[in-house]
Design an enzyme around this catalytic site. Structure first.
Site, PDB file in Angstrom:
ATOM      1  N   ARG A  15      88.654 -51.758  49.290  1.00  0.00           N
ATOM      2  CA  ARG A  15      88.704 -51.074  50.590  1.00  0.00           C
ATOM      3  C   ARG A  15      89.245 -51.954  51.722  1.00  0.00           C
ATOM      4  NH1 ARG A  15      83.464 -48.638  52.332  1.00  0.00           N
ATOM      5  NH2 ARG A  15      82.371 -49.781  50.681  1.00  0.00           N
ATOM      6  N   ASP A 105      80.589 -62.016  50.259  1.00  0.00           N
ATOM      7  CA  ASP A 105      80.906 -61.045  51.309  1.00  0.00           C
ATOM      8  C   ASP A 105      79.697 -60.708  52.175  1.00  0.00           C
ATOM      9  OD1 ASP A 105      79.430 -59.610  49.517  1.00  0.00           O
ATOM     10  OD2 ASP A 105      80.881 -57.999  49.239  1.00  0.00           O
TER      11      ASP A 105
HETATM   12  C1  UD1 Z   1      74.473 -54.403  44.967  1.00  0.00           C
HETATM   13  C2  UD1 Z   1      73.088 -54.195  44.368  1.00  0.00           C
HETATM   14  C3  UD1 Z   1      72.301 -53.239  45.239  1.00  0.00           C
HETATM   15  C4  UD1 Z   1      72.203 -53.779  46.647  1.00  0.00           C
HETATM   16  C5  UD1 Z   1      73.618 -54.043  47.196  1.00  0.00           C
HETATM   17  C6  UD1 Z   1      73.512 -54.771  48.524  1.00  0.00           C
HETATM   18  C7  UD1 Z   1      73.409 -54.424  41.949  1.00  0.00           C
HETATM   19  C8  UD1 Z   1      73.540 -53.719  40.676  1.00  0.00           C
HETATM   20  N1  UD1 Z   1      73.231 -53.672  43.024  1.00  0.00           N
HETATM   21  O1  UD1 Z   1      75.111 -53.137  44.917  1.00  0.00           O
HETATM   22  O2  UD1 Z   1      70.993 -53.067  44.706  1.00  0.00           O
HETATM   23  O3  UD1 Z   1      71.522 -52.856  47.478  1.00  0.00           O
HETATM   24  O4  UD1 Z   1      74.349 -54.900  46.304  1.00  0.00           O
HETATM   25  O5  UD1 Z   1      74.786 -54.872  49.092  1.00  0.00           O
HETATM   26  O6  UD1 Z   1      73.433 -55.645  41.986  1.00  0.00           O
HETATM   27  N2  UD1 Z   1      80.445 -58.806  42.078  1.00  0.00           N
HETATM   28  C9  UD1 Z   1      81.056 -59.693  41.235  1.00  0.00           C
HETATM   29  N3  UD1 Z   1      81.264 -59.341  39.944  1.00  0.00           N
HETATM   30  C10 UD1 Z   1      80.893 -58.139  39.453  1.00  0.00           C
HETATM   31  C11 UD1 Z   1      80.265 -57.213  40.323  1.00  0.00           C
HETATM   32  C12 UD1 Z   1      80.056 -57.587  41.634  1.00  0.00           C
HETATM   33  O7  UD1 Z   1      81.418 -60.800  41.642  1.00  0.00           O
HETATM   34  O8  UD1 Z   1      81.119 -57.883  38.256  1.00  0.00           O
HETATM   35  C13 UD1 Z   1      80.227 -59.177  43.478  1.00  0.00           C
HETATM   36  C14 UD1 Z   1      81.061 -58.281  44.372  1.00  0.00           C
HETATM   37  O9  UD1 Z   1      82.295 -58.903  44.688  1.00  0.00           O
HETATM   38  C15 UD1 Z   1      80.205 -58.114  45.593  1.00  0.00           C
HETATM   39  C16 UD1 Z   1      78.784 -58.313  45.086  1.00  0.00           C
HETATM   40  O10 UD1 Z   1      78.903 -58.923  43.821  1.00  0.00           O
HETATM   41  O11 UD1 Z   1      80.438 -59.130  46.528  1.00  0.00           O
HETATM   42  C17 UD1 Z   1      78.008 -57.023  45.011  1.00  0.00           C
HETATM   43  O12 UD1 Z   1      78.627 -56.148  44.097  1.00  0.00           O
HETATM   44  P1  UD1 Z   1      78.806 -54.618  44.376  1.00  0.00           P
HETATM   45  O13 UD1 Z   1      79.494 -54.003  43.222  1.00  0.00           O
HETATM   46  O14 UD1 Z   1      79.377 -54.406  45.720  1.00  0.00           O
HETATM   47  O15 UD1 Z   1      77.293 -54.129  44.359  1.00  0.00           O
HETATM   48  P2  UD1 Z   1      76.690 -52.926  45.139  1.00  0.00           P
HETATM   49  O16 UD1 Z   1      77.052 -51.679  44.450  1.00  0.00           O
HETATM   50  O17 UD1 Z   1      76.993 -53.029  46.563  1.00  0.00           O
HETATM   51 CA    CA Z   2      78.639 -53.975  47.988  1.00  0.00          CA
END
Ligand code: UD1
Ligand code: CA
Length: 451
Positions: A15, A105
């Site tokens: 985004r 982030d």
């Molecule tokens: C996550 C949490 C959620 C919380 C929210 C807060 C999980 C499953 N959920 O959801 O409970 O309320 O954050 O913002 O953890 N990332 C990686 N590798 C991956 C996946 C994610 O590096 O494979 C990093 C992303 O770049 C991001 C962060 O982890 O910075 C969070 O991942 P994202 O997919 O945004 O999780 P949310 O759905 O926001």
């Molecule tokens: Ca997120």
């Protein structure tokens, strides 16, 4: 207790609509990733592991810029937050201590909050950072049973009653390193997103008879950046906090909302910053300085009692001693000005040193660049540089020397000497009047249609 930071920074940030990895977008002059690393620094970590994926080379470089000892591990496919943490397992396999999971982030987690999490670890195996959400939206929900965190349910997987919970997951986790990786290993991807959820470690921990809890922080700390609009909000949050902190410290900001600071701006009390001033990284300003309106400063030191601006530009390597004056439309770069030196109007001083109480006339330029290399200009003490002097570097002007206005100085000037390097003045009596008459006649002919 040894602490390891694990910072998740693999996501693409779709985004953001950007060619650059999300965590490298800047807030107050520093990549978001640095803000997260700085926040984690509150726990004095012995180890730092950044999990990179999208734009991993750039993320690795930015990590090293912050901490040359940090490890960067690769998550080639983003299969979920638990999978991301698991990538750090090898790097931390011998780590005896606690691990904290932070996010590249999420720049504003406070030192105080992390310290409280570390305290909560005394009584619990797993500590999660939560917050009361004004709008719980799609955040994971924390299912509490008194002091105990029973599980975290992701929005997509939550039922009506769980969705009604307003105590939400920030994502920040603290546990013994060994415990964390053992829990993460047990997580599967059987859920609505088909992802390995880090949040599932709570249920796994409870099933193993381990204790988990959540502590709350202010929602503002958990602010995450997913879009350019979020980035602008984060910038505003940072700027408001920084303005308040500086005013609390005794700095006057005439119009705080118009002044922009960098993450590391340092200003001492009784300094006045007028409206519309921008600070880039690396600025240190002592007490009782006046930074006048519309100035731009970066990478510089300004000592007590100096006056800078209005409309001044201080670039990296500028060092202004006490009582110096830099006036309007003056640019200084990689230059030292000794006590009481003045550059008041329309000048460029670069790769130079200016001695005590020397005065640089309007329009002076240190010609530091020959198109290939940069050269230094050295100006002694109590020197007077006449207006519009071109100082062609390398060049040295001795103490108490003078240059005539409009001079192009290409050779060193001895101390106490006056150097004039411009054509002699010639005077032709009556010539101006004659010229005026000829020109006026020409104009008349043209207006009356003759050629
Ligand atoms: C996550 C949490 C959620 C919380 C929210 C807060 C999980 C499953 N959920 O959801 O409970 O309320 O954050 O913002 O953890 N990332 C990686 N590798 C991956 C996946 C994610 O590096 O494979 C990093 C992303 O770049 C991001 C962060 O982890 O910075 C969070 O991942 P994202 O997919 O945004 O999780 P949310 O759905 O926001
Ligand atoms: Ca997120």
């Amino acid at each position: 207790m040894s602490i390891a930071l694990i910072v998740l920074a693999a996501g693409k940030g779709t985004r953001m609509k950007s060619d650059h990895p999300k965590v490298l977008h800047r807030i107050a002059g520093a990549p978001m990733l640095h803000h997260a690393l700085r926040a984690g620094g509150a726990l004095s970590p012995d180890r730092t592991v950044v999990v990179a994926g999208h734009g991993s080379e750039a993320v690795a470089d930015a990590t090293k810029d912050f901490d040359t000892h940090a490890d960067i591990v690769l998550q080639t496919e983003q299969l979920g937050t638990a999978h991301a943490v698991a990538q750090a397992g090898n790097a931390l396999k011998d780590h005896a201590g606690d691990a904290v999971v932070l996010y590249g982030d999420t720049p504003f987690i406070s030192p105080e909050t992390l310290t409280r999490m570390a305290k909560a670890r005394d009584g619990h195996d797993v500590v999660i950072l939560g917050f009361e959400a004004a709008d719980p939206g799609r955040y994971g929900r924390l299912v509490m049973q008194g002091d105990t965190l029973e599980k975290i349910v992701e929005f997509k997987d939550a039922g009506v009653r769980e969705r009604a919970i307003t105590f939400c997951n920030s994502g920040v986790v603290m546990a013994r390193t060994e415990t964390l990786f053992s829990l993460v290993d047990a997580v599967d991807n059987e859920n609505a997103s088909g992802e390995y959820y880090l949040t599932d470690i709570v249920e796994v921990a409870r099933a193993r008879g381990l204790s988990a809890t959540a502590i709350a922080c202010d929602e503002a700390e958990t602010l995450g950046v997913n879009s350019r609009s979020d980035l602008a909000v984060a910038e505003e949050v940072f700027q408001s906090a920084k303005r308040r902190a500086l005013m609390d410290k005794g700095v006057t900001l005439t119009a705080p909302d118009t002044v922009f600071f960098a993450y590391d701006t340092e200003i001492e009390s009784d300094t006045v910053v007028e409206p519309h001033v921008v600070f880039g990284p690396g600025v240190k300003i002592d007490a009782n300085v006046q930074v006048r309106a519309f100035s731009h400063l970066e990478g510089c030191r300004v000592a007590a009692g100096a006056v800078v601006g209005p409309y001044a530009r201080l670039r990296p390597g500028t060092d202004l001693a006490a009582g110096t004056r830099i006036g309007n439309f003056v640019e200084i770069k990689n230059a030292t000005l000794a006590q009481g030196a003045k550059v008041n109007h329309l000048s460029y001083i670069g790769d130079a040193s200016v001695g005590t109480d020397s005065n640089i006339g309007a329009g002076t330029v240190t010609c530091n660049y020959d198109g290939v290399m940069k050269h230094r200009t050295v100006i002694g003490d109590r020197v007077f540089i006449g207006s519009d002097t071109m100082l062609v570097a390398p060049v040295t002007i001795g103490d108490e020397a003078m240059t005539g206005s409009g001079s192009v100085i290409t050779r060193d000037v001895a101390e106490g000497a006056l150097a004039i390097a411009r054509p002699e003045q010639v005077e032709k009596p009556g010539m101006a009047r004659k010229l005026f008459e000829i020109l006026k006649l020409k104009k008349q002919k043209r207006l009356s249609g003759e050629s």
